[in-house]
Every structure is written in structure tokens, then in C-alpha cells.
Design an enzyme around this catalytic site. Structure first.
Site, PDB file in Angstrom:
ATOM      1  N   VAL A  15       0.835  -1.213   0.000  1.00 30.78           N
ATOM      2  CA  VAL A  15       0.000   0.000   0.000  1.00 30.78           C
ATOM      3  C   VAL A  15       0.868   1.262   0.000  1.00 30.78           C
ATOM      4  O   VAL A  15       0.564   2.241  -0.689  1.00 30.78           O
ATOM      5  CB  VAL A  15      -0.992  -0.003   1.192  1.00 30.78           C
ATOM      6  CG1 VAL A  15      -1.881   1.233   1.158  1.00 30.78           C
ATOM      7  CG2 VAL A  15      -1.854  -1.264   1.177  1.00 30.78           C
ATOM      8  N   VAL A 124     -11.355   0.220   5.298  1.00 32.03           N
ATOM      9  CA  VAL A 124     -12.582  -0.578   5.113  1.00 32.03           C
ATOM     10  C   VAL A 124     -12.879  -0.716   3.615  1.00 32.03           C
ATOM     11  O   VAL A 124     -13.204   0.261   2.944  1.00 32.03           O
ATOM     12  CB  VAL A 124     -13.795   0.069   5.837  1.00 32.03           C
ATOM     13  CG1 VAL A 124     -15.052  -0.768   5.643  1.00 32.03           C
ATOM     14  CG2 VAL A 124     -13.498   0.241   7.316  1.00 32.03           C
ATOM     15  N   ASP A 193     -10.066 -10.320   9.448  1.00 31.34           N
ATOM     16  CA  ASP A 193      -9.870  -9.056   8.725  1.00 31.34           C
ATOM     17  C   ASP A 193     -11.225  -8.421   8.392  1.00 31.34           C
ATOM     18  O   ASP A 193     -11.428  -7.221   8.615  1.00 31.34           O
ATOM     19  CB  ASP A 193      -9.060  -9.328   7.450  1.00 31.34           C
ATOM     20  CG  ASP A 193      -8.837  -8.075   6.644  1.00 31.34           C
ATOM     21  OD1 ASP A 193      -7.977  -7.270   7.021  1.00 31.34           O
ATOM     22  OD2 ASP A 193      -9.558  -7.875   5.645  1.00 31.34           O
ATOM     23  N   LYS A 197     -12.904  -4.761   9.839  1.00 29.48           N
ATOM     24  CA  LYS A 197     -13.525  -3.740   8.979  1.00 29.48           C
ATOM     25  C   LYS A 197     -14.974  -3.503   9.394  1.00 29.48           C
ATOM     26  O   LYS A 197     -15.460  -2.367   9.395  1.00 29.48           O
ATOM     27  CB  LYS A 197     -13.438  -4.168   7.512  1.00 29.48           C
ATOM     28  CG  LYS A 197     -11.996  -4.187   7.007  1.00 29.48           C
ATOM     29  CD  LYS A 197     -11.867  -4.964   5.716  1.00 29.48           C
ATOM     30  CE  LYS A 197     -10.425  -4.976   5.219  1.00 29.48           C
ATOM     31  NZ  LYS A 197     -10.198  -5.939   4.149  1.00 29.48           N
TER      32      LYS A 197
HETATM   33  N1  HSE Z   1      -6.058  -8.668   3.309  1.00 28.20           N
HETATM   34  C1  HSE Z   1      -6.996  -7.656   3.004  1.00 28.20           C
HETATM   35  C2  HSE Z   1      -8.026  -8.190   2.038  1.00 28.20           C
HETATM   36  C3  HSE Z   1      -6.299  -6.465   2.421  1.00 28.20           C
HETATM   37  O1  HSE Z   1      -7.749  -9.216   1.417  1.00 28.20           O
HETATM   38  O2  HSE Z   1      -9.123  -7.638   1.911  1.00 28.20           O
HETATM   39  C4  HSE Z   1      -7.170  -5.245   2.287  1.00 28.20           C
HETATM   40  O3  HSE Z   1      -7.637  -4.796   3.518  1.00 28.20           O
END
Ligand code: HSE
Length: 408
Positions: A15, A124, A193, A197
Site C-alpha cells: 500500500v 474498510v 480481517d 472492517k
Molecule cells: N487482506 C486484506 C483483504 C487487504 O484481502 O481484503 C485489504 O484490507
């Protein structure tokens, strides 16, 4: 306002490099990177070495730096950077969903205490501009639910497994090679993950700060060949869905895989694309779709936050400050399809409402509704796979209440 805001960047991974590129290609943003703090001294980087530092205080204590952009992997170290940056009078842009989810209420307070802004659109669903929309556009709408595909890697894996019949391991490796997956990919495939979010989205949708450990997450790692076959035979696909909704005056939220009918809006969201479906009492359904992972898409969301800081934007957390004081709850039931091969593994008594069971391909299935607690405990078992049913049958009473008031 200074002519050009100066940025101190932490992290130069997927990123960070994406941001560097999109910032160079975008001419309207009045900001430039002054220093980049990285950890690994031995790594070859294709920028002039003068821009790099290995000492965080070179950024945190540089009075010339206005914005700290935090794009490192380690959530605890990231939180320390965010706190130090705010203490030193700098605004912060971050995409670290775990750090944000675990500390959001404190980050809200720190922004007020130091009168500085922390923006995190890139945290997010990557490139999808959902947070600023929740803050600004949906200010007055009565949002009843938010749901969608919040993780790019798992959506990429499921797409490859379904459409190209790749193995799960092969598809995960490809998601890692493309830079979509977390450095610990179990965070993706086990639904953490997406949960981080969702935690952030819940704060901006319903004004509730909830700790991520309170939210139930079930991943895609237990989906079996039998589940894939079941999906194909029934014209369904499987998506990892994050959702939160109002129920009985509380906010319920969870992450779990779900069978999705092929004509559903989420079914056509493929590869690393994410989708957010917002439902309001009056606007009804609206859907945002965009790339949820990758350097450039996430870098573009980070750039948008930097640009927003050039006109002094900050989140007001309106749903929290003017909110109805909702609390988070796990008291809900969901319709599921449970598959297992051990005859006695699951019985109708596991269900709140048992709908039916049958055998196929040497496997057993049972369907019905179970509590969220049960969803969590069953999903931890090695011998069963639990997937939400295509028609979830969430309690729609409250969703429709506002409309009924209008109709009177
Ligand atoms: N590992 C996360 C995904 C990266 O695959 O969505 C982006 O937040």
C-alpha cells in the site's frame, strides 16, 4: 494553510508503494512525501535512499511534517505511532484496520483531545468510499443494515475455487503473491480481517464502538468439496459476508460464509472486489462495489484522505454523538446449512428451529435456524461446516417499522 502539506510515511509495502505511485500521478493534491520510515535496512528499494529513515522520531518530531501516514503491518506499533503523531500535533491517515478496530473509541477521544484528525477510508473495503459516505451522505437516513464482501483475499480465493476449480491452497498462494492477503493469511481466511472492517463500519453506521472480540467471525477455511458441490447443484455461490443490522433496539453483527443465489447482487462481485450494501428505511438498498485490496486501489483511498486533510476534513462521528445509544448484541438467530459426515455429529436439538435434514454424496446436511452463539461453537468443530442459508430470514420487523410509520 501551507502551500503543500508535508507527509511522513510509515511503511513502504504494497500500500505504501501504491500510495507513492498514485500521489506522483495525481497533480491536484497539495501534499508531498518528505520522509519514509522503514524497518528493513537490507531491502532494495527503487527510490533515492535519502528519502528513507529507520528512526521513527525523524518523522514524529519533524515540525515540518503535517501528516503522518501510517501503513505498517504491526497493529500495536501502529497505534503507538498514531498516538505519538497526534501528541505532536500531526494529522494521521491510516489503513490499519486491526489497529483501528481494537482502539477506535480511544482514537476518537485522542482526536478530540489533540484537536487533530485521523482518517482511515482505506481501512474498510480498500477503494470503496464508504466511511465518508456513512459520515456525510447517510447523516439523516435511518440505516437499518450494512452488509457485504469486506475481504478481497477470500473473495479472490472463492472466485478461483468456484470458477477455475483451483484448489484452496493454490488460490490462497495466488492471493498472497498478488499482495492481497495479510502477512498472516489466517486473518483473512478465518474472517478476522472482515470483522475488523465491520467493527469500524459499525461505529460509522450506527454510532456503536464495539470491541472486535465481541463480534463472531466464521471463516472460509472449513468450506469443503461437499459444500462446493451443494452450491453448484443448487445454482448458488459462496461469499464471506460481513453484516450488521438493527434488531430489537440493538445492533447485531457477525461475519460468516453464506450461500448466495446466482441472481443476488453479491454473486457477481468477483476476485478481489468488495461490495457494501447499505439499506436505509427510505433510500432502501444501495450498493457500492470496488477493489478491496491491492496497492493502487487502497493507495487511492489513502490519497483521498490526504486530499481531505488539505481542506481540514475530520470525521464527526455523528451517529455516535447524536445517536440513539445503541448497544451491541449477539442475541440473534440465523438460518444455516450444516454439513457433516459423522452420523451423530449434529442433531435436530442443536437448532432453535429445525427445518430438515438429508443425505447426499455420503454426507449429511441439516438446515434450520441456530443462535449466533451456536454458530460460533459449531464453526470451531473440525468435523462440521456451517454456512449461512441463501435466504437468511433475519428478523425484518424493525427494518420495516420506519416505513410503516410513513405509510400511516
Ligand atoms: N487482506 C486484506 C483483504 C487487504 O484481502 O481484503 C485489504 O484490507
Amino acid at each position: 494553510m501551507k502551500k503543500k502539506l508535508k507527509i511522513g510515511l510509515f511503511g513502504f509495502g504494497v500500500v505504501g508503494q501504491g500510495l507513492y505511485h498514485v500521489l506522483n500521478e495525481t497533480h491536484g493534491v497539495k501534499a508531498e512525501i518528505k520522509k519514509i520510515c522503514v524497518k528493513n535496512k537490507d531491502k532494495q528499494r527503487n527510490l533515492d535512499s535519502a528519502i528513507f529513515t529507520y528512526e521513527k522520531n525523524d518523522i514524529l518530531f519533524d515540525p515540518d511534517i503535517d501528516i503522518v501516514v501510517e501503513l505498517i503491518d504491526d497493529a500495536s506499533a501502529a497505534f503507538e505511532i498514531v498516538k505519538a503523531a497526534l501528541r505532536n500535533g500531526k494529522h494521521v491517515v491510516t489503513a490499519n484496520k486491526r489497529m483501528l478496530a481494537e482502539n477506535l473509541q480511544e482514537i476518537y477521544s485522542l482526536q478530540k483531545r489533540y484537536d487533530r484528525s485521523v482518517l482511515y477510508e482505506g481501512s474498510v473495503c480498500g477503494s470503496i468510499p464508504i466511511l465518508r459516505n456513512l459520515e456525510e451522505y447517510y447523516d439523516n437516513d435511518l440505516i437499518t443494515s450494512i452488509e457485504g464482501i469486506f475481504n478481497g483475499s477470500t473473495n479472490y480465493i472463492l472466485t478461483k475455487v468456484f470458477e477455475e476449480r483451483k484448489s484452496y491452497t493454490e488460490a490462497l498462494k495466488a492471493a498472497q503473491d498478488l499482495g492481497f492477503a495479510e502477512s498472516d493469511p489466517s486473518l483473512d481466511v478465518k474472517g478476522y480481517d472482515a470483522k475488523f472492517k465491520l467493527t469500524i463500519a459499525i461505529a460509522h453506521t450506527f454510532g456503536v464502538f464495539v470491541k472486535p472480540e465481541k463480534i463472531i467471525n466464521v471463516g472460509i477455511d472449513k468450506i469443503s468439496a461437499v459444500d462446493l458441490k451443494y452450491a453448484r447443484e443448487n445454482n448458488l455461490t459462496i461469499k464471506l459476508v460481513a453484516r450488521a443490522y438493527k434488531l430489537g433496539g440493538k445492533i447485531v453483527g457477525f461475519v460468516a460464509p453464506q450461500f448466495i443465489p446466482s441472481d443476488h447482487m453479491l454473486a457477481s462481485v468477483r476476485n478481489e472486489y468488495n461490495a457494501v450494501l447499505v439499506e436505509g428505511a427510505f433510500a432502501e438498498k444501495q450498493v457500492f462495489i470496488g477493489k478491496g485490496a491491492g496497492g493502487y486501489p487502497t493507495g487511492s483511498a489513502v490519497l483521498s484522505d490526504i486530499s481531505a486533510l488539505t481542506f481540514d476534513y475530520r470525521y464527526e462521528y455523528k451517529k455516535f454523538t447524536q445517536g440513539e445509544g445503541f448497544s451491541f448484541s449477539n442475541s440473534a438467530k440465523v438460518d444455516v446449512v450444516i454439513s457433516f459426515n459423522e452420523k451423530s455429529a449434529i442433531s435436530p436439538s442443536d437448532f432453535e428451529t429445525f427445518k430438515g435434514g438429508y443425505q447426499g454424496t455420503g454426507h449429511q446436511y441439516m438446515t434450520g435456524s441456530i443462535s449466533l452463539e451456536k454458530l460460533q461453537s459449531l464453526s470451531k468443530r473440525e468435523d462440521v461446516s456451517v454456512i449461512l442459508a441463501p435466504q437468511l430470514n433475519l428478523d425484518a420487523t424493525e427494518q420495516n417499522a420506519a416505513k410503516e410509520v410513513l405509510a400511516v
